[in-house]
Design an enzyme around this catalytic site. Structure first.
Site, mmCIF file in Angstrom:
data_model
loop_
_atom_site.group_PDB
_atom_site.id
_atom_site.type_symbol
_atom_site.label_atom_id
_atom_site.label_comp_id
_atom_site.label_asym_id
_atom_site.label_seq_id
_atom_site.Cartn_x
_atom_site.Cartn_y
_atom_site.Cartn_z
ATOM 1 C CG ASP A 1 8.630 -5.809 0.650
ATOM 2 O OD1 ASP A 1 9.013 -4.809 1.279
ATOM 3 O OD2 ASP A 1 7.433 -6.011 0.336
ATOM 4 C CG MET B 1 -0.911 -4.290 3.941
ATOM 5 S SD MET B 1 -0.033 -3.629 5.368
ATOM 6 C CE MET B 1 1.633 -3.565 4.719
ATOM 7 C CB SER C 1 7.480 0.214 0.003
ATOM 8 O OG SER C 1 6.274 0.187 0.749
ATOM 9 C CG MET D 1 7.246 -11.238 2.328
ATOM 10 S SD MET D 1 7.142 -9.527 1.761
ATOM 11 C CE MET D 1 7.315 -8.601 3.297
ATOM 12 C CG MET E 1 1.067 -8.297 1.952
ATOM 13 S SD MET E 1 2.075 -7.071 2.793
ATOM 14 C CE MET E 1 1.994 -5.754 1.590
ATOM 15 C CG ASP F 1 3.706 -2.656 0.546
ATOM 16 O OD1 ASP F 1 4.000 -3.812 0.194
ATOM 17 O OD2 ASP F 1 4.548 -1.763 0.746
ATOM 18 C CG HIS G 1 3.609 -7.037 -1.565
ATOM 19 N ND1 HIS G 1 4.457 -6.734 -0.505
ATOM 20 C CD2 HIS G 1 3.234 -8.328 -1.374
ATOM 21 C CE1 HIS G 1 4.576 -7.784 0.282
ATOM 22 N NE2 HIS G 1 3.837 -8.764 -0.210
ATOM 23 C CG HIS H 1 6.706 -2.559 -3.240
ATOM 24 N ND1 HIS H 1 6.844 -3.805 -3.807
ATOM 25 C CD2 HIS H 1 6.219 -2.781 -1.983
ATOM 26 C CE1 HIS H 1 6.477 -4.742 -2.938
ATOM 27 N NE2 HIS H 1 6.094 -4.144 -1.825
HETATM 28 C C1 DX5 Z 1 5.733 -4.807 4.589
HETATM 29 C C2 DX5 Z 1 5.668 -4.294 3.179
HETATM 30 C C3 DX5 Z 1 6.869 -3.543 2.767
HETATM 31 C C4 DX5 Z 1 7.206 -2.336 3.604
HETATM 32 C C5 DX5 Z 1 8.717 -2.285 3.674
HETATM 33 O O1 DX5 Z 1 4.697 -5.684 4.797
HETATM 34 O O2 DX5 Z 1 5.493 -5.359 2.267
HETATM 35 O O3 DX5 Z 1 6.838 -3.224 1.382
HETATM 36 O O4 DX5 Z 1 6.720 -1.108 3.128
HETATM 37 O O5 DX5 Z 1 9.081 -1.281 4.546
HETATM 38 P P1 DX5 Z 1 10.599 -1.044 4.961
HETATM 39 O O6 DX5 Z 1 11.386 -0.824 3.714
HETATM 40 O O7 DX5 Z 1 10.505 0.187 5.806
HETATM 41 O O8 DX5 Z 1 11.039 -2.244 5.730
HETATM 42 ZN ZN ZN Z 2 5.701 -4.924 0.100
#
Ligand code: DX5
Ligand code: ZN
Length: 218
Positions: free
Chosen positions: A175, A37, A8, A137, A68, A35, A66, A33
């Site tokens: 994740d 947001m 990620s 998750m 969000m 993310d 991903h 990956h």
């Molecule tokens: C959290 C994200 C993850 C995040 C995971 O909302 O979806 O992908 O980057 O981070 P780690 O691996 O540090 O828990």
């Molecule tokens: Zn993620």
């Protein structure tokens, strides 16, 4: 079954993103990956379309996006154009999950559905057969560096049992809080795609990725 590390980039150095990602891919990560947001579905704001578009020039690795964001259906075409290969939507983020899934498929991309820790597997009851992947998750979404929620073991096991029973070919991605320490355990529960952010990018990227891959492949 393929076992895949999907680092990620949330924990990468955004000023050095291309190089960081290339290093992780060179070390053996097959996916990246990403993310996204929006500060609404989750409290944090991360990155968006222009970053994905720029990063697309740097690597051929599969872009595991991903989302969000609230009502992700509004942006499927844009993320497809920016370079996503797989788009994962949160079941909680849209009133029209089935429609949003079809929108991703219509773009010729792979599609996943993500479930927050408190969301039951029954949210997938009428869409599971449509999916390439389910993202469980294992932390509450929004931030990197949180701890794996142990209760999610049961959810992963139950989902793998359902997928096997139905004879489906669907990846289970996990994740949140994944590291070289627990990846073998989570694999044992039934996951086969492992997202890791802080465990890859908060130190020596190549050796951290290799440690996770080694534990994952053991
Ligand atoms: C959290 C994200 C993850 C995040 C995971 O909302 O979806 O992908 O980057 O981070 P780690 O691996 O540090 O828990
Ligand atoms: Zn993620």
């Amino acid at each position: 079954m393929d076992y895949i590390l999907s680092p990620s980039i949330l924990s990468a150095d955004f000023a050095n993103l291309g190089a960081d990602v290339k290093e992780a891919v060179k070390a053996g990560a097959k996916w990246v990956h990403i993310d996204v947001m929006d500060g609404m579905f989750v409290p944090n704001i991360s990155l968006g379309l222009p970053v994905i578009k720029s990063l697309r020039k740097e690597t051929e690795a599969l872009f595991d996006v991903h989302l969000m964001i609230e009502e992700p259906g509004r942006y499927i075409d844009d993320f497809a154009e920016a370079g996503a290969d797989l788009i994962t939507l949160h079941a909680e983020a849209t009133k029209h999950l089935h429609r949003a899934i079809q929108q991703v498929k219509a773009k010729g991309l792979k599609v996943g559905v993500a479930l927050n820790p408190a969301t039951p597997l029954s949210a997938l009851d009428y869409v599971l057969e449509e999916l390439d992947m389910v993202l469980i998750m294992t932390v509450n979404p929004g931030y990197g560096g949180q701890s794996y929620i142990a209760k999610m073991d049961d959810k992963i096991k139950e989902l793998r049992a359902i997928i096997n029973e139905k004879g489906l070919d669907i990846d289970i991605e996990v994740d949140g809080g994944i590291s070289a320490k627990n990846v073998a355990h989570v694999k044992e529960c039934g996951a086969n795609v492992f997202v890791a952010g802080s465990a890859v990018f908060n130190g020596d990227i190549a050796s951290s990725a290799k440690d996770i891959l080694e534990a994952m492949e053991a």
